[in-house]
Design an enzyme around this catalytic site. Structure first.
Site, PDB file in Angstrom:
ATOM      1  N   TYR A  53       1.612  -1.080  16.373  1.00 18.37           N
ATOM      2  CA  TYR A  53       2.353  -2.059  15.559  1.00 18.37           C
ATOM      3  C   TYR A  53       1.746  -3.456  15.646  1.00 18.37           C
ATOM      4  O   TYR A  53       1.813  -4.213  14.671  1.00 18.37           O
ATOM      5  CB  TYR A  53       3.846  -2.040  15.924  1.00 18.37           C
ATOM      6  N   ARG A  56      -0.823  -3.427  12.984  1.00 20.62           N
ATOM      7  CA  ARG A  56      -0.166  -3.545  11.664  1.00 20.62           C
ATOM      8  C   ARG A  56       0.223  -5.005  11.397  1.00 20.62           C
ATOM      9  O   ARG A  56       0.054  -5.518  10.310  1.00 20.62           O
ATOM     10  CB  ARG A  56       1.112  -2.690  11.587  1.00 20.62           C
ATOM     11  N   GLN A  86      11.074   0.961   1.649  1.00 18.19           N
ATOM     12  CA  GLN A  86      10.728   1.723   2.852  1.00 18.19           C
ATOM     13  C   GLN A  86       9.673   0.953   3.639  1.00 18.19           C
ATOM     14  O   GLN A  86       9.315   1.338   4.739  1.00 18.19           O
ATOM     15  CB  GLN A  86      10.170   3.088   2.459  1.00 18.19           C
ATOM     16  N   ASN A  87       9.168  -0.129   3.035  1.00 17.82           N
ATOM     17  CA  ASN A  87       8.069  -0.858   3.678  1.00 17.82           C
ATOM     18  C   ASN A  87       8.595  -1.760   4.782  1.00 17.82           C
ATOM     19  O   ASN A  87       9.659  -2.352   4.667  1.00 17.82           O
ATOM     20  CB  ASN A  87       7.312  -1.693   2.643  1.00 17.82           C
ATOM     21  N   ASP A  89       6.676  -4.298   5.810  1.00 21.13           N
ATOM     22  CA  ASP A  89       6.105  -5.636   5.602  1.00 21.13           C
ATOM     23  C   ASP A  89       7.149  -6.534   4.942  1.00 21.13           C
ATOM     24  O   ASP A  89       8.216  -6.077   4.529  1.00 21.13           O
ATOM     25  CB  ASP A  89       4.812  -5.546   4.754  1.00 21.13           C
ATOM     26  N   HIS A 104      13.461   1.099   6.698  1.00 22.65           N
ATOM     27  CA  HIS A 104      12.718   1.572   7.873  1.00 22.65           C
ATOM     28  C   HIS A 104      12.392   0.459   8.868  1.00 22.65           C
ATOM     29  O   HIS A 104      11.494   0.608   9.684  1.00 22.65           O
ATOM     30  CB  HIS A 104      11.431   2.283   7.422  1.00 22.65           C
ATOM     31  N   SER A 174       5.636   8.380  -2.258  1.00 24.61           N
ATOM     32  CA  SER A 174       5.404   9.796  -2.542  1.00 24.61           C
ATOM     33  C   SER A 174       6.712  10.584  -2.521  1.00 24.61           C
ATOM     34  O   SER A 174       6.713  11.777  -2.818  1.00 24.61           O
ATOM     35  CB  SER A 174       4.424  10.374  -1.514  1.00 24.61           C
TER      36      SER A 174
END
Ligand code: APR
Length: 233
Positions: A53, A56, A86-87, A89, A104, A174
């Protein structure tokens, strides 16, 4: 004002330079979910998970929202826009979107491993957490992320928002991960659903309007189509 609910995934941020998960060369090609994104992984090798993380976060602080994020934020002039992402960022917020629900978790936040209400915001100049970084009660900090196998606390609020949509838009996911993918089932049957993705995506609705483009071009096309719809053209 019509209420537009936008469900976004990793493809939303791809043009900003952040990897998706399941495209070839995506993050899950490079790492195993079980090694870096589960509570068991954190128990077994916390340093590896924290570093995953940290990497990230170091990437995130270098990138900017793309035209897709900005286009969605601009739609607030004409619509009541609610983003369910769902990101992890914060690029929707950086683009100026007011209503962003993170399903998330959030990369720039960390929390106590002993008390989940103790949440702290990291800054771009100090984006790492390491073993030994503790909350005010002396417990190790962990990423404020929903790992695989953990409950998704925001899902019921997200389902309520999806139920109220006048228009539902899916961008860059997806639709593989539940419960997020199941939000489409809360959208009322007569409500138009748009999908922006350069690839085919299997969903539970057969009448989705697929704009087969990347996020930046796709959002432009969406705004054009919705403008025409509003003006009755
Ligand atoms: N614009 C729009 N969509 C794009 C672009 C782009 N430029 N590039 C790729 N995509 C699409 C892909 O075609 C794919 O359908 O984005 C989607 C990305 O899918 P995934 O990598 O599976 O990402 P996502 O659906 O967000 O994953 C869901 O899985 O691992 C977890 O927790 C993680 O939140 C994530 C969840």
């Amino acid at each position: 004002m019509k209420k537009i609910v936008v469900l976004t995934g990793a493809g939303m941020s791809a043009e900003s330079g952040i990897s998706t998960f399941r495209d070839s060369g995506g993050l899950w090609d490079k790492y195993r979910v079980e090694d870096v994104a589960t509570p068991e992984a954190f128990y077994k090798n916390p340093a590896l998970v924290l570093e995953f993380y940290n990497i990230r976060r170091r990437e995130l602080v270098k990138v900017k929202p793309n035209e897709g994020h900005i286009g969605i934020a601009e739609m607030e002039k004409d619509f009541d826009v609610h983003i369910i992402t769902q990101n992890i960022d914060n690029l929707h917020e950086q683009a100026g979107s007011a209503n962003v629900l993170h399903l998330h978790g959030e990369l720039m936040k960390v929390r106590s491993t002993a008390d989940e209400s103790l949440i702290y915001e990291l800054t771009a100049d100090k984006p790492d957490i390491n073993i030994g970084d503790k909350c005010e009660r002396g417990h190790q900090l962990r990423p404020h992320i929903v790992w695989f196998g953990e409950a998704v606390p925001m899902i019921s609020e997200a389902a309520k928002i999806a139920e109220q949509a006048d228009i539902f838009v899916i961008i860059g996911t997806s639709m593989n991960v539940y419960p997020a993918a199941g939000l489409l089932d809360y959208v009322k049957k007569h409500i138009p659903v748009y999908l922006i993705d350069p690839q085919d995506v299997r969903t539970s609705r057969y009448d989705v309007h697929h704009i087969k483009k990347g996020a930046s071009e796709g959002v432009k096309e969406l705004r054009k189509r919705l403008g025409d719809l509003v003006k009755g053209r």
